[in-house]
Motif scaffolding. Structure first.
Motif, PDB file in Angstrom:
ATOM      1  N   GLY A   1       0.801  -1.213   0.000  1.00 34.43           N
ATOM      2  CA  GLY A   1       0.000   0.000   0.000  1.00 34.43           C
ATOM      3  C   GLY A   1       0.831   1.258   0.000  1.00 34.43           C
ATOM      4  N   LEU A   2       1.946   1.262   0.728  1.00 30.84           N
ATOM      5  CA  LEU A   2       2.841   2.418   0.777  1.00 30.84           C
ATOM      6  C   LEU A   2       4.072   2.193  -0.090  1.00 30.84           C
ATOM      7  N   PHE A   3       4.647   0.991  -0.010  1.00 29.56           N
ATOM      8  CA  PHE A   3       5.863   0.675  -0.752  1.00 29.56           C
ATOM      9  C   PHE A   3       5.615  -0.465  -1.746  1.00 29.56           C
ATOM     10  N   THR A   4       6.456  -0.515  -2.762  1.00 27.51           N
ATOM     11  CA  THR A   4       6.538  -1.677  -3.650  1.00 27.51           C
ATOM     12  C   THR A   4       8.008  -2.048  -3.785  1.00 27.51           C
ATOM     13  N   ALA A   5       8.302  -3.322  -3.498  1.00 27.29           N
ATOM     14  CA  ALA A   5       9.677  -3.805  -3.571  1.00 27.29           C
ATOM     15  C   ALA A   5       9.790  -4.881  -4.645  1.00 27.29           C
ATOM     16  N   THR A   6      10.953  -4.957  -5.262  1.00 24.49           N
ATOM     17  CA  THR A   6      11.212  -5.917  -6.328  1.00 24.49           C
ATOM     18  C   THR A   6      12.597  -6.523  -6.156  1.00 24.49           C
ATOM     19  N   VAL A   7      12.692  -7.840  -6.289  1.00 28.97           N
ATOM     20  CA  VAL A   7      13.978  -8.525  -6.369  1.00 28.97           C
ATOM     21  C   VAL A   7      14.165  -8.943  -7.823  1.00 28.97           C
TER      22      VAL A   7
ATOM     23  N   GLN B   1      16.292   5.834   1.319  1.00 31.73           N
ATOM     24  CA  GLN B   1      17.715   5.559   1.488  1.00 31.73           C
ATOM     25  C   GLN B   1      18.008   4.821   2.786  1.00 31.73           C
ATOM     26  N   ASP B   2      17.107   4.914   3.744  1.00 29.08           N
ATOM     27  CA  ASP B   2      17.297   4.220   5.014  1.00 29.08           C
ATOM     28  C   ASP B   2      16.739   2.800   4.994  1.00 29.08           C
ATOM     29  N   ILE B   3      16.267   2.344   3.831  1.00 31.02           N
ATOM     30  CA  ILE B   3      15.714   0.993   3.717  1.00 31.02           C
ATOM     31  C   ILE B   3      16.764   0.065   3.113  1.00 31.02           C
ATOM     32  N   ARG B   4      16.937  -1.083   3.738  1.00 30.59           N
ATOM     33  CA  ARG B   4      17.850  -2.113   3.257  1.00 30.59           C
ATOM     34  C   ARG B   4      17.098  -3.443   3.136  1.00 30.59           C
ATOM     35  N   PHE B   5      17.792  -4.455   2.634  1.00 31.64           N
ATOM     36  CA  PHE B   5      17.169  -5.756   2.421  1.00 31.64           C
ATOM     37  C   PHE B   5      17.899  -6.805   3.255  1.00 31.64           C
ATOM     38  N   GLY B   6      17.182  -7.368   4.237  1.00 30.77           N
ATOM     39  CA  GLY B   6      17.731  -8.473   5.009  1.00 30.77           C
ATOM     40  C   GLY B   6      17.451  -9.778   4.286  1.00 30.77           C
ATOM     41  N   ILE B   7      18.418 -10.691   4.305  1.00 36.65           N
ATOM     42  CA  ILE B   7      18.246 -11.978   3.633  1.00 36.65           C
ATOM     43  C   ILE B   7      18.394 -13.105   4.654  1.00 36.65           C
ATOM     44  N   TYR B   8      17.514 -14.100   4.532  1.00 35.88           N
ATOM     45  CA  TYR B   8      17.524 -15.263   5.424  1.00 35.88           C
ATOM     46  C   TYR B   8      17.511 -16.523   4.572  1.00 35.88           C
ATOM     47  N   ASP B   9      18.243 -17.557   5.039  1.00 42.15           N
ATOM     48  CA  ASP B   9      18.281 -18.797   4.261  1.00 42.15           C
ATOM     49  C   ASP B   9      17.099 -19.688   4.630  1.00 42.15           C
ATOM     50  N   ASP B  10      17.068 -20.904   4.063  1.00 41.13           N
ATOM     51  CA  ASP B  10      15.936 -21.800   4.283  1.00 41.13           C
ATOM     52  C   ASP B  10      15.888 -22.378   5.695  1.00 41.13           C
ATOM     53  N   GLN B  11      16.903 -22.078   6.520  1.00 40.48           N
ATOM     54  CA  GLN B  11      16.895 -22.469   7.932  1.00 40.48           C
ATOM     55  C   GLN B  11      16.619 -21.285   8.854  1.00 40.48           C
ATOM     56  N   GLY B  12      16.309 -20.132   8.269  1.00 41.19           N
ATOM     57  CA  GLY B  12      15.993 -18.951   9.065  1.00 41.19           C
ATOM     58  C   GLY B  12      17.186 -18.158   9.539  1.00 41.19           C
TER      59      GLY B  12
ATOM     60  N   ASN C   1       4.666   4.095  -3.639  1.00 47.35           N
ATOM     61  CA  ASN C   1       3.542   3.957  -4.565  1.00 47.35           C
ATOM     62  C   ASN C   1       2.968   5.324  -4.940  1.00 47.35           C
ATOM     63  N   GLY C   2       2.622   5.454  -6.211  1.00 50.69           N
ATOM     64  CA  GLY C   2       1.977   6.669  -6.692  1.00 50.69           C
ATOM     65  C   GLY C   2       2.908   7.855  -6.847  1.00 50.69           C
ATOM     66  N   LYS C   3       4.220   7.632  -6.788  1.00 49.89           N
ATOM     67  CA  LYS C   3       5.189   8.719  -6.915  1.00 49.89           C
ATOM     68  C   LYS C   3       6.002   8.535  -8.191  1.00 49.89           C
ATOM     69  N   GLU C   4       5.883   9.495  -9.103  1.00 48.71           N
ATOM     70  CA  GLU C   4       6.688   9.437 -10.327  1.00 48.71           C
ATOM     71  C   GLU C   4       8.073  10.014 -10.103  1.00 48.71           C
ATOM     72  N   THR C   5       8.161  10.998  -9.246  1.00 48.01           N
ATOM     73  CA  THR C   5       9.451  11.565  -8.843  1.00 48.01           C
ATOM     74  C   THR C   5       9.477  11.645  -7.329  1.00 48.01           C
ATOM     75  N   LEU C   6      10.673  11.822  -6.782  1.00 54.26           N
ATOM     76  CA  LEU C   6      10.833  11.809  -5.334  1.00 54.26           C
ATOM     77  C   LEU C   6      11.345  13.151  -4.828  1.00 54.26           C
ATOM     78  N   THR C   7      10.773  13.605  -3.722  1.00 54.73           N
ATOM     79  CA  THR C   7      11.296  14.785  -3.055  1.00 54.73           C
ATOM     80  C   THR C   7      12.542  14.401  -2.268  1.00 54.73           C
ATOM     81  N   VAL C   8      13.254  15.402  -1.768  1.00 53.12           N
ATOM     82  CA  VAL C   8      14.454  15.142  -0.965  1.00 53.12           C
ATOM     83  C   VAL C   8      14.095  14.310   0.265  1.00 53.12           C
ATOM     84  N   LYS C   9      12.992  14.634   0.915  1.00 49.99           N
ATOM     85  CA  LYS C   9      12.575  13.909   2.108  1.00 49.99           C
ATOM     86  C   LYS C   9      12.227  12.469   1.778  1.00 49.99           C
ATOM     87  N   GLU C  10      11.560  12.255   0.645  1.00 48.89           N
ATOM     88  CA  GLU C  10      11.202  10.892   0.235  1.00 48.89           C
ATOM     89  C   GLU C  10      12.440  10.067  -0.134  1.00 48.89           C
TER      90      GLU C  10
END
Length: 373
Positions: A259-265, A298-309, A284-293
């Protein structure tokens, strides 16, 4: 085929078929065993003047290897051997890989324990300072190598540069890597190899995805560096050979939104040593980004976990803004050889990219499963 580690059974079998061990053989083995320290305190006393600290576990392994080595030499020399026994003795490792003791990197530990490293043993000296390249590992995504340093002003990982006493890794400057005239952007990472090897440095180079053939399966890298307080540039030649063939490359194009974000791998490349992930997240719904956005993404990262958690240790990463998205390519240490799938979870960074993520940092409804096999 005989079990290569069942030495005791093989010796008993041979004892029935051959004469008893000669006094010369027994004397040599007894002399070797008597020369080994009887206790850790004795070992510490003997090595008090030596700059390099040896891990107790490694010392015990080395002691067993010395005894086994003498046994192998003497039984071969006396003719007391069969083909099965010869195969057993050849499979006894004399020295373990130092990569297997890298605590902070499970991928490099796997490389060391699974025999995916290459011994080098090249030395480069100037006056009374010596750099010795010990081992390398290369999986197509990451090239790493270990260098032991010997210097009169280096003691247990602390280096006197003439002005201050600093960690050895802080006393190394101007580090550059070159492969056939090509130097990757981002530079060469280096740090201490750990408390058990304080005078040894670990160097790592992430291979760019667009290297266009500069990094083949086998190559020599030229590494230049300086040591503080010494007016000399060291140039090390470091040979690499790709030691892994089990690589999973998938382009899942997995998309998840809340609803707020869309992520893609968009891409995942996994070896037994290193995992590379290419992903993106946007508002979502943003064609361009403001400095604040942009700051928010930029503070979002991707944590990865294997099939054993288990969370994969994050090693490095870089990102760019493109349209309304923050695109991020990141490098992780692989947790095991045969991971069947990965789980990717976007999270809000609090400390840094390598932090252990807490439950309240995950962005809800954004978990993605990436099938590898």
């Amino acid at each position: 085929m005989s079990n290569p580690f069942n030495i005791d059974q093989e010796l008993k079998k041979q004892a029935k078929e051959h004469p008893a061990m000669s006094n010369l053989v027994r004397t040599r083995i007894d002399a070797t065993l008597e020369s080994l320290p009887e206790s850790p305190s004795q070992l510490n006393s003997e090595q008090a003047q030596r700059p390099r600290q040896v891990n107790k576990g490694l010392r015990r392994t080395a002691a067993a290897a010395v005894a086994a080595g003498v046994l192998g030499v003497t039984v071969f020399a006396s003719g007391f051997v069969s083909p099965a026994m010869a195969d057993s003795l050849r499979n006894i490792p004399l020295v373990g890989s130092l990569f297997s003791s890298i605590e902070a990197d499970m991928g490099l530990r796997t490389a060391g324990s699974e025999g995916l490293t290459t011994p080098v043993n090249h030395s480069f000296a100037y006056q009374d300072v010596k750099f010795k390249v010990l081992e390398t590992v290369y999986d197509g995504t990451r090239a790493a190598f270990l260098v032991h340093v010997t210097a009169p002003n280096l003691n247990q990982g602390m280096y006197d540069n003439g002005k201050d006493i600093v960690k050895l890794s802080s006393g190394v400057d101007n580090v550059f890597l070159d492969v056939n005239g090509f130097s990757p952007d981002g530079g060469l990472f280096y740090s201490s190899a750990g408390a058990n090897e304080p005078d040894t440095l670990l160097f790592e180079q992430v291979i760019p995805t667009d290297h266009k053939g500069e990094f083949p399966d086998q190559f020599d890298a030229k590494v230049k560096l300086t040591l503080q307080g010494l007016d000399h540039e060291f140039e090390l030649t470091v040979p690499f050979t790709k030691s892994t063939t089990d690589t999973y490359k998938v382009q899942p194009d997995t998309v998840m939104g809340n609803g707020l974000f869309t992520a893609t791998v968009t891409k995942a490349e996994v070896t037994p040593i290193t995992t590379r992930l290419t992903a993106a997240i946007g508002l979502n719904g943003k064609e361009t980004l403001t400095v604040k956005e942009k700051e928010q993404l930029q503070d979002i990262r991707f944590g990865i976990y294997d099939d054993q958690g288990r969370q994969l240790t994050a090693l490095s990463g870089e990102g760019i803004y493109e349209d309304n998205q923050w695109k991020w390519e990141s490098i992780y240490a692989t947790t095991a050889k045969d991971v069947k799938y990965l789980v990717v979870k976007p999270f809000e960074m609090k400390d840094d990219f390598t932090e252990e993520v807490k439950d309240n940092q995950f962005i809800q409804g954004m978990e993605m499963k990436i099938q590898l096999q």
